[in-house]
Design a protein around this motif. Structure first.
Motif, mmCIF file in Angstrom:
data_model
loop_
_atom_site.group_PDB
_atom_site.id
_atom_site.type_symbol
_atom_site.label_atom_id
_atom_site.label_comp_id
_atom_site.label_asym_id
_atom_site.label_seq_id
_atom_site.Cartn_x
_atom_site.Cartn_y
_atom_site.Cartn_z
ATOM 1 N N PHE A 149 0.829 -1.198 0.000
ATOM 2 C CA PHE A 149 0.000 0.000 0.000
ATOM 3 C C PHE A 149 0.870 1.257 0.000
ATOM 4 O O PHE A 149 0.592 2.224 -0.729
ATOM 5 C CB PHE A 149 -0.915 -0.019 1.217
ATOM 6 C CG PHE A 149 -1.816 1.177 1.333
ATOM 7 C CD1 PHE A 149 -2.800 1.419 0.381
ATOM 8 C CD2 PHE A 149 -1.692 2.055 2.392
ATOM 9 C CE1 PHE A 149 -3.640 2.518 0.491
ATOM 10 C CE2 PHE A 149 -2.525 3.159 2.514
ATOM 11 C CZ PHE A 149 -3.500 3.391 1.552
ATOM 12 N N ALA A 150 1.948 1.243 0.782
ATOM 13 C CA ALA A 150 2.825 2.407 0.863
ATOM 14 C C ALA A 150 3.497 2.694 -0.474
ATOM 15 O O ALA A 150 3.493 3.838 -0.968
ATOM 16 C CB ALA A 150 3.879 2.195 1.958
ATOM 17 N N TYR A 151 4.057 1.676 -1.087
ATOM 18 C CA TYR A 151 4.780 1.907 -2.333
ATOM 19 C C TYR A 151 3.840 2.029 -3.533
ATOM 20 O O TYR A 151 4.229 2.604 -4.557
ATOM 21 C CB TYR A 151 5.797 0.786 -2.563
ATOM 22 C CG TYR A 151 6.930 0.848 -1.573
ATOM 23 C CD1 TYR A 151 7.871 1.868 -1.639
ATOM 24 C CD2 TYR A 151 7.040 -0.073 -0.548
ATOM 25 C CE1 TYR A 151 8.908 1.951 -0.730
ATOM 26 C CE2 TYR A 151 8.065 -0.006 0.377
ATOM 27 C CZ TYR A 151 8.999 1.005 0.284
ATOM 28 O OH TYR A 151 10.017 1.094 1.191
ATOM 29 N N PHE A 152 2.625 1.532 -3.407
ATOM 30 C CA PHE A 152 1.646 1.783 -4.459
ATOM 31 C C PHE A 152 1.296 3.260 -4.518
ATOM 32 O O PHE A 152 1.219 3.850 -5.605
ATOM 33 C CB PHE A 152 0.389 0.948 -4.221
ATOM 34 C CG PHE A 152 -0.751 1.296 -5.138
ATOM 35 C CD1 PHE A 152 -0.767 0.825 -6.440
ATOM 36 C CD2 PHE A 152 -1.794 2.102 -4.698
ATOM 37 C CE1 PHE A 152 -1.810 1.155 -7.303
ATOM 38 C CE2 PHE A 152 -2.836 2.434 -5.540
ATOM 39 C CZ PHE A 152 -2.846 1.957 -6.850
ATOM 40 N N LEU A 153 1.084 3.866 -3.350
ATOM 41 C CA LEU A 153 0.717 5.280 -3.320
ATOM 42 C C LEU A 153 1.867 6.182 -3.729
ATOM 43 O O LEU A 153 1.641 7.244 -4.328
ATOM 44 C CB LEU A 153 0.235 5.665 -1.920
ATOM 45 C CG LEU A 153 -1.092 5.062 -1.457
ATOM 46 C CD1 LEU A 153 -1.437 5.534 -0.052
ATOM 47 C CD2 LEU A 153 -2.218 5.395 -2.425
ATOM 48 N N VAL A 194 9.997 10.140 -10.121
ATOM 49 C CA VAL A 194 9.164 9.285 -9.272
ATOM 50 C C VAL A 194 9.908 8.003 -8.916
ATOM 51 O O VAL A 194 9.854 7.537 -7.765
ATOM 52 C CB VAL A 194 7.831 8.975 -9.972
ATOM 53 C CG1 VAL A 194 7.066 7.895 -9.220
ATOM 54 C CG2 VAL A 194 6.995 10.237 -10.077
ATOM 55 N N LEU A 195 10.612 7.415 -9.885
ATOM 56 C CA LEU A 195 11.365 6.188 -9.618
ATOM 57 C C LEU A 195 12.464 6.413 -8.589
ATOM 58 O O LEU A 195 12.804 5.505 -7.828
ATOM 59 C CB LEU A 195 11.968 5.658 -10.921
ATOM 60 C CG LEU A 195 10.991 5.030 -11.918
ATOM 61 C CD1 LEU A 195 11.698 4.690 -13.217
ATOM 62 C CD2 LEU A 195 10.347 3.783 -11.322
ATOM 63 N N ILE A 196 13.027 7.619 -8.566
ATOM 64 C CA ILE A 196 14.098 7.902 -7.602
ATOM 65 C C ILE A 196 13.529 8.324 -6.251
ATOM 66 O O ILE A 196 13.940 7.817 -5.197
ATOM 67 C CB ILE A 196 15.036 8.993 -8.162
ATOM 68 C CG1 ILE A 196 15.728 8.483 -9.443
ATOM 69 C CG2 ILE A 196 16.066 9.402 -7.117
ATOM 70 C CD1 ILE A 196 16.559 9.531 -10.147
ATOM 71 N N ALA A 197 12.589 9.257 -6.271
ATOM 72 C CA ALA A 197 12.091 9.818 -5.013
ATOM 73 C C ALA A 197 10.975 8.988 -4.401
ATOM 74 O O ALA A 197 10.801 9.002 -3.172
ATOM 75 C CB ALA A 197 11.589 11.248 -5.246
ATOM 76 N N GLY A 198 10.223 8.260 -5.223
ATOM 77 C CA GLY A 198 9.093 7.503 -4.704
ATOM 78 C C GLY A 198 9.460 6.490 -3.637
ATOM 79 O O GLY A 198 8.836 6.466 -2.562
ATOM 80 N N PRO A 199 10.443 5.598 -3.885
ATOM 81 C CA PRO A 199 10.817 4.649 -2.828
ATOM 82 C C PRO A 199 11.293 5.310 -1.550
ATOM 83 O O PRO A 199 11.035 4.802 -0.459
ATOM 84 C CB PRO A 199 11.943 3.838 -3.493
ATOM 85 C CG PRO A 199 11.696 3.953 -4.944
ATOM 86 C CD PRO A 199 11.135 5.317 -5.148
ATOM 87 N N ILE A 200 11.970 6.447 -1.685
ATOM 88 C CA ILE A 200 12.435 7.162 -0.478
ATOM 89 C C ILE A 200 11.244 7.683 0.309
ATOM 90 O O ILE A 200 11.165 7.529 1.541
ATOM 91 C CB ILE A 200 13.382 8.309 -0.884
ATOM 92 C CG1 ILE A 200 14.606 7.751 -1.620
ATOM 93 C CG2 ILE A 200 13.804 9.104 0.351
ATOM 94 C CD1 ILE A 200 15.534 8.824 -2.154
ATOM 95 N N ILE A 201 10.297 8.311 -0.379
ATOM 96 C CA ILE A 201 9.115 8.832 0.301
ATOM 97 C C ILE A 201 8.301 7.690 0.907
ATOM 98 O O ILE A 201 7.792 7.789 2.034
ATOM 99 C CB ILE A 201 8.259 9.654 -0.686
ATOM 100 C CG1 ILE A 201 9.043 10.861 -1.187
ATOM 101 C CG2 ILE A 201 6.954 10.101 -0.024
ATOM 102 C CD1 ILE A 201 8.323 11.647 -2.273
ATOM 103 N N GLY A 202 8.171 6.582 0.164
ATOM 104 C CA GLY A 202 7.439 5.444 0.694
ATOM 105 C C GLY A 202 8.066 4.880 1.951
ATOM 106 O O GLY A 202 7.357 4.486 2.890
ATOM 107 N N THR A 203 9.390 4.834 1.992
ATOM 108 C CA THR A 203 10.079 4.329 3.188
ATOM 109 C C THR A 203 9.896 5.273 4.367
ATOM 110 O O THR A 203 9.677 4.829 5.504
ATOM 111 C CB THR A 203 11.577 4.140 2.882
ATOM 112 O OG1 THR A 203 11.725 3.255 1.759
ATOM 113 C CG2 THR A 203 12.300 3.555 4.078
ATOM 114 N N LEU A 204 9.984 6.587 4.113
ATOM 115 C CA LEU A 204 9.856 7.568 5.204
ATOM 116 C C LEU A 204 8.434 7.597 5.757
ATOM 117 O O LEU A 204 8.242 7.848 6.958
ATOM 118 C CB LEU A 204 10.254 8.953 4.698
ATOM 119 C CG LEU A 204 11.726 9.133 4.294
ATOM 120 C CD1 LEU A 204 11.972 10.528 3.729
ATOM 121 C CD2 LEU A 204 12.643 8.877 5.495
ATOM 122 N N THR A 205 7.444 7.361 4.920
ATOM 123 C CA THR A 205 6.043 7.414 5.372
ATOM 124 C C THR A 205 5.463 6.033 5.623
ATOM 125 O O THR A 205 4.246 5.902 5.745
ATOM 126 C CB THR A 205 5.194 8.141 4.316
ATOM 127 O OG1 THR A 205 5.279 7.437 3.067
ATOM 128 C CG2 THR A 205 5.680 9.575 4.120
#
Length: 536
Positions: free
Chosen positions: A118-122, A151-162
């Motif tokens: 759910f986190a990485y989907f969003l 998105v490919l670079i920043a998305g996983p980082i944001i998903g991990t932080l949130t």
């Protein structure tokens, strides 16, 4: 004039004799190979399905109810090719949907879990899909590619932080709602596009609404099935039911294609009739080792309790990562070598050297890649011995040359006249590659990649070299966790002295691996035939 005529006649006579001999030799070699392969498969399936325990009368019922009607349809399909093509498309879609469903369950439900998905989907999947759809609606926009890269670079980082916050949200809404949001609704959108815009078969909104309605109204029936949860149902609705429904809708819309439904119908109806007849007559059927318990149980030292579950999850986890890595690197390298590599100067010499080495690497034994993975990924980089990421990177190196070569051939097959027409319309190099070359090269790229993945999933030597466990009693839980794979577990069982393991459990493992391989190959063949037909 007489001498040349005599010489010519002698030459033709000798050539025809040699040709006839060569024809029969190749025919004999082909028949020998097919018979040998058939005997081997028959032996494996005989043990895996426990056919030795069945009564003779049961085999008679099998022939009458299933084999004879199915062979009759096959004979009919040889005269009516449309019926055969439709039946093959339905069966391949069903098998591919089942394989994809089990893959999604392994990666999302078992390994990652609904909360992580759910986190990485969003943060990753949904933005990428949104940007893609926006670019489809407005192709003149040029910043979408850069936004996708961001998105490919920043998305996983944001998903991990949130992750913690999104995990709490997931716990409130529940796993089934997560799958409804992330899988069923996208499947409904795809169904609407395929039915309405791509195939032009009717009202796409009705198709999308039907997918969502089936997701909700089938829940009471699903709750009565002990082996199927709501989450599993929603996953298979997205990967199996929806694609199969679209294929069925397409073929039902064409009256000449409807006869193709007789093939799967005859087989399924024959199996149901066989169960009814054998139960009514009290006939004893086979006692298979290859059953649901085998697919859902972990390894055990008792043959009747042994299963391949952890190895299946490990293989699926590894092959998904291998597919992502090889598609990105292999297709990217092929695009550069065919479209952007210089034609003259030092750069051309370097590109030529790279092409030659890629061709040479395709013939390197797999054990060499295992040694390379052990030296680089396990020791030098420190990714661990026998971990998922080490195995995925090692197998990616193994099939990367094959993927690059197949992708290069597919890109090279696109006529230059189409490229020149695109340039004449004012398109840039990248616009031509993205909008003209890649769509026409996708069939060859996908076919080559799937066949290469089929080789990777059956490899054992590289996994032995990097320290993959032969037996593991739980599936992997992350990229850096220890894992096993189906070939490794089958290899371990083959050394057990028990006859039940050697002639039952091992055979069931081989059948499982063969089912996965044949499904992947049939999907590759179906994709190739489909896109070739569309291009014509």
């Amino acid at each position: 004039m007489a001498t040349p005529t005599s010489s010519e006649t002698t030459f033709e006579s000798v050539s025809r004799t040699k040709g006839a001999v060569f024809e029969y030799l190749t025919l004999g070699a082909s028949l020998f190979g097919l018979v040998a392969l058939g005997v081997l498969l028959l032996y494996v399936f005989w043990d895996a399905f426990g056919l030795a325990t069945a009564e003779i009368a049961w085999y008679g019922a099998l022939v009458i109810c299933v084999v004879a009607p199915t062979l009759g349809f096959v004979a009919y399909a040889r005269r009516n090719t449309v019926a055969g093509e439709v039946a093959l498309e339905l069966v391949s879609t069903a098998m591919g949907g089942l394989l994809a469903g089990f893959g999604v369950i392994a990666v999302i439900e078992v390994i990652a879990g609904p909360a992580v998905w759910f986190a990485y989907f969003l943060t990753v999947v949904a933005p990428l899909v949104g940007l893609f759809l926006y670019n489809r609606a407005r192709p003149e926009v040029t910043w979408v590619g850069l936004a996708m890269l961001g998105v490919l670079i920043a998305g996983p980082i944001i998903g991990t932080l949130t992750l913690d916050t999104l995990t709490q949200i997931e716990s409130l809404i529940g796993g089934p709602f997560v799958y409804l949001l992330s899988l069923v609704l996208p499947a409904a959108v795809i169904a609407r596009y395929v039915i309405d815009d791509y195939l032009e078969l009717g009202n796409g909104n009705f198709a999308a609404g039907l997918v969502v309605a089936v997701a909700f109204f089938a829940v009471p029936l699903i709750d009565t099935l002990p082996l199927v949860s709501r989450s599993v149902w929603l996953i298979f609705l997205s990967t199996l039911v929806t694609p199969l429904g679209i294929v069925a809708w397409k073929n039902l819309a064409a009256p000449e294609n409807r006869v193709g439904f007789a093939g799967p119908g005859i087989f399924i109806g024959g199996v149901g009739l066989l169960l009814i007849v054998t139960d009514a007559l009290g006939l004893s059927g086979p006692t298979p080792w290859f059953d649901w318990q085998y697919l859902t149980s972990n390894p055990s030292r008792f043959a009747d309790q042994a299963g391949l579950y952890s190895a299946i999850i490990g293989s699926v986890f590894i092959i998904v990562l291998v597919a992502l890595i090889t598609l990105a690197l292999g297709v990217g390298a092929a695009i550069f070598l065919e479209e952007y590599a210089p034609d003259s100067g030092p750069g051309a010499a370097i590109a030529r050297l790279i092409r030659i080495n890629i061709s040479n690497l395709a013939g390197v034994p797999s054990v060499v890649y295992g040694i390379l993975g052990l030296a680089v990924f396990a020791n030098l980089v420190g990714l661990g011995f026998g971990t998922v990421i080490t195995a995925a990177l090692t197998l990616s190196l193994l099939i990367l040359p094959i993927v690059i070569i197949s992708a290069r051939e597919a890109i090279r097959a696109v006529p230059d006249s189409i490229r020149n027409a695109s340039y004449g319309m004012g398109a840039t190099k990248w616009q031509t590659t993205r909008n003209i070359v890649l769509p026409r090269a996708i069939p060859g790229i996908l076919t080559g990649t799937i066949l290469a993945l089929g080789r990777a999933i059956g490899e054992t030597a590289p996994l032995i070299m990097i320290g993959v466990a032969t037996t593991k009693f739980s599936p992997p839980s992350g990229l850096f966790s220890k894992t096993t794979a189906m070939p490794m577990q089958i290899f371990a069982w083959s050394s057990y002295p028990s006859a039940e393991f050697q002639h039952g459990v091992v055979a069931a493992g081989v059948v499982t691996l063969l089912v996965v391989l044949l499904t992947m190959n049939s999907i590759a063949i179906l994709l190739r035939n489909k896109f070739e037909t569309e291009e014509l």
